[in-house]
Scaffold this active site. Structure first.
Site, PDB file in Angstrom:
ATOM      1  N   GLU A  68       0.829  -1.216   0.000  1.00  0.00           N
ATOM      2  CA  GLU A  68       0.000   0.000   0.000  1.00  0.00           C
ATOM      3  C   GLU A  68       0.858   1.257   0.000  1.00  0.00           C
ATOM      4  O   GLU A  68       0.501   2.262  -0.609  1.00  0.00           O
ATOM      5  CB  GLU A  68      -0.948   0.006   1.207  1.00  0.00           C
ATOM      6  CG  GLU A  68      -1.971  -1.121   1.213  1.00  0.00           C
ATOM      7  CD  GLU A  68      -2.798  -1.188  -0.062  1.00  0.00           C
ATOM      8  OE1 GLU A  68      -3.072  -0.131  -0.659  1.00  0.00           O
ATOM      9  OE2 GLU A  68      -3.149  -2.305  -0.480  1.00  0.00           O
ATOM     10  N   ASP A 164      -5.744  -3.921  -8.418  1.00  0.00           N
ATOM     11  CA  ASP A 164      -4.784  -3.044  -9.090  1.00  0.00           C
ATOM     12  C   ASP A 164      -4.789  -3.264 -10.594  1.00  0.00           C
ATOM     13  O   ASP A 164      -4.660  -2.329 -11.373  1.00  0.00           O
ATOM     14  CB  ASP A 164      -3.378  -3.292  -8.539  1.00  0.00           C
ATOM     15  CG  ASP A 164      -3.297  -2.964  -7.059  1.00  0.00           C
ATOM     16  OD1 ASP A 164      -4.083  -2.109  -6.605  1.00  0.00           O
ATOM     17  OD2 ASP A 164      -2.461  -3.556  -6.372  1.00  0.00           O
TER      18      ASP A 164
HETATM   19 ZN   LIG Z   1      -2.639  -2.738  -4.541  1.00  0.00          ZN
END
Ligand SMILES: [Zn+2]
Length: 376
Positions: A68, A164
């Site tokens: 993160e 993502d």
């Molecule tokens: Zn991520």
């Protein structure tokens, strides 16, 4: 009050926090890993297995945080503020202050997390290899961490929101078509496909392979992904509609400040009740000293209202968060939510020129959205 989020600290202005649901994962890893280790390495002592599991669980926690931070630091470098990183039952989430303005930013921010996880996987696997001749528990722990980081990296690259890979997919379509909305639609659609496929995998696991708990877990993740994909899509649509609306479009520029010496009683009888307002600026047309609201006067017993000037209970200007005329509406709403104030003064350089009340803001927003031409 019972808190569901624990703040660990701050890093580069980012609040690092753990949601209580993360403890479930932590406990799950600790218990399953300890029992698996004892099963596979019967020659190990109990505390060796438990300590190895504990170290592994903590390092996994740090790995998710690093993933993160990867997203966050790239975002900050590209001028997008990051409010907080939250670790919770399904992993981690970085709360970005705004959406990317261009596909390049979107791509780099999205890819940074999986790259960190790939990097960590390589490092942990190398460590596992290095430790294997002389320290078996360390080698086992690093091996597990290497594999799990690889899984995190690969799973996150699946091209569907909110993963993502969905953001990378969005950036690619955005770049290719030049249309931010097409990118988002594709990524949300991808997210739905991923979620429904996972539902199927979860059902298959639970019903036909007899892996009830594992199946249920996969279904929970699928449900979470589906919800988040829809939230992302809706949020984006709303943001698109709000683009360009500023504080000046929503503010009231008639200040009607009340004199600081006015008693609470007078304010309530002569201003508040007749106008059915909840707050007022205190001062005069040339200088505003603060803001008084209904909640300020609740602290004073009504018997004392005739003798208490509003200046004594108001919130001084120095303690109020203010916005500028060109502050975007999204930030205005964020500031209101963060501060808990339903009224915000609008400042031009060092002077209060207007103020925004939450109710009036919502009404004004409704009018703005209904009357402005739809951008394409
Ligand atoms: Zn991520």
């Amino acid at each position: 009050m019972f808190k569901t989020v624990m703040v660990l600290g701050h890093f580069r202005g980012i609040r690092l926090e753990v949601h209580i649901s993360w403890l479930v994962i932590f406990a799950l890893i600790l218990v399953t890993l300890s029992t698996t280790l004892m099963h596979h390495y019967p020659e190990w002592r109990l505390q060796t297995a438990v300590l190895t599991a504990l170290f592994t669980a903590l390092a996994f926690f740090a790995s998710i945080l690093a993933h993160e931070l990867g997203h966050s630091l790239v975002a900050i470098r590209r001028g997008i503020p990051v409010k907080a990183i939250t670790l919770f039952i399904f992993g981690g989430m970085a709360q970005l202050g705004k959406d990317s303005d261009n596909p390049e930013d979107e791509f780099h921010i999205a890819i940074a997390g999986p790259l960190v996880s790939f990097g960590l996987a390589a490092i942990f696997l190398a460590l596992s290899f290095l430790f294997s001749p002389f320290l078996e528990p360390a080698s086992v722990a690093f091996g597990w961490l290497g594999v799990i980081n690889l899984v995190v990296a690969v799973f996150n690259m699946i091209p569907g929101f909110p993963l993502d890979g969905g953001r990378v997919f969005r950036a690619a379509i955005w770049r290719f078509t030049g249309d931010a909305r097409k990118g988002i639609r594709a990524a949300v659609m991808g997210g739905r496909v991923v979620a429904y496929s996972l539902f199927a995998v979860g059902l298959w696991n639970g019903l036909f392979l007899g892996n009830l708990l594992g199946g249920l877990w996969i279904i929970l993740i699928a449900w979470f992904l589906l919800t988040m994909a829809d939230v992302h899509g809706k949020q984006f649509d709303l943001r698109q509609q709000l683009v360009g609306i500023q504080a000046r479009d929503l503010a009231d520029f008639e200040l009607y400040p009340i004199d600081p010496t006015t008693s609470i009683r007078d304010w309530v009888d002569h201003y508040l009740l007749p106008r059915s307002e909840r707050a007022a600026l205190v001062g005069n047309q040339d200088s505003i000293h603060g803001l008084i609201t209904l909640s300020d006067i609740r602290r004073i017993p009504p018997a004392d209202w005739p003798d208490t000037p509003v200046s004594r209970v108001m919130t001084g200007l120095d303690r109020l968060r203010t916005v500028r005329p060109d502050t975007g509406v999204e930030e205005v709403l964020t500031v209101m939510t963060e501060t808990g104030f339903n009224q915000l003064p609008v400042m031009d350089t060092d002077r209060v020129i207007g103020w925004i009340d939450r109710n009036r803001l919502l009404r004004a927003l409704e009018v703005q959205l209904a009357t402005r031409p739809r951008g394409s």
